[in-house]
Design a protein around this motif. Structure first.
Motif: not given
Length: 149
Positions: A35-39, A41-43, A78-84
């Motif tokens: 999350v911190s690095s903005g990745n 897919s990996n998050a 947020s991740l499920q919505n694609g919102d990093i």
């Protein structure tokens, strides 16, 4: 059953618990790092793994009302919505809250157990590399999040 087999059973149970907690912490660290690095897919993958671990009883319950559980849920939404960016904001908010709490108590950590959902470590650290290759850890920024449940 002999005394030694009772001791071995208890030792194996304690080792299994320690391993599951270490696995949860490692996955949580990975989630925070991604999350911190903005990745994105990996998050998303780390969040999915973390959810699976929680469903199997490893780590704090996803339904607990702790700041960590609430933040992990916010990150997941947020991740499920694609919102990093939303995930990063949730993580940043948790870090700011913890820094404020540490300042209020003079920087001291409380070392208590808070029920069956607690993790036997009061903090976890995530170091995210700022290098472009990911293999050079010479320049890191530290993220410390208290995961006491």
């Amino acid at each position: 059953m002999s005394i030694s087999s009772v001791s071995n059973t208890a030792a194996n149970s304690a080792q299994t618990t320690a391993n599951s907690q270490a696995n949860f912490r490692q996955t949580l660290n990975q989630l925070f790092s991604d999350v911190s690095s903005g990745n994105l897919s990996n998050a998303q993958q780390a969040y999915s793994t973390l959810s699976d671990l929680q469903s199997s009883g490893q780590g704090p319950s996803a339904t607990s009302n702790t700041p960590l559980a609430q933040t992990v849920n916010q990150i997941g939404q947020s991740l499920q919505n694609g919102d990093i960016s939303g995930a990063q904001q949730a993580l940043s908010s948790l870090q700011q809250t913890q820094q404020a709490q540490q300042t209020q108590v003079g920087g001291h950590h409380h070392h208590g157990h808070h029920g069956s959902g607690s993790i036997n470590s009061n903090t976890t650290s995530t170091n995210t590399s700022t290098s472009s290759t990911g293999n050079d850890n010479s320049s890191t920024t530290g993220t410390t999040v208290d995961i006491t449940a």
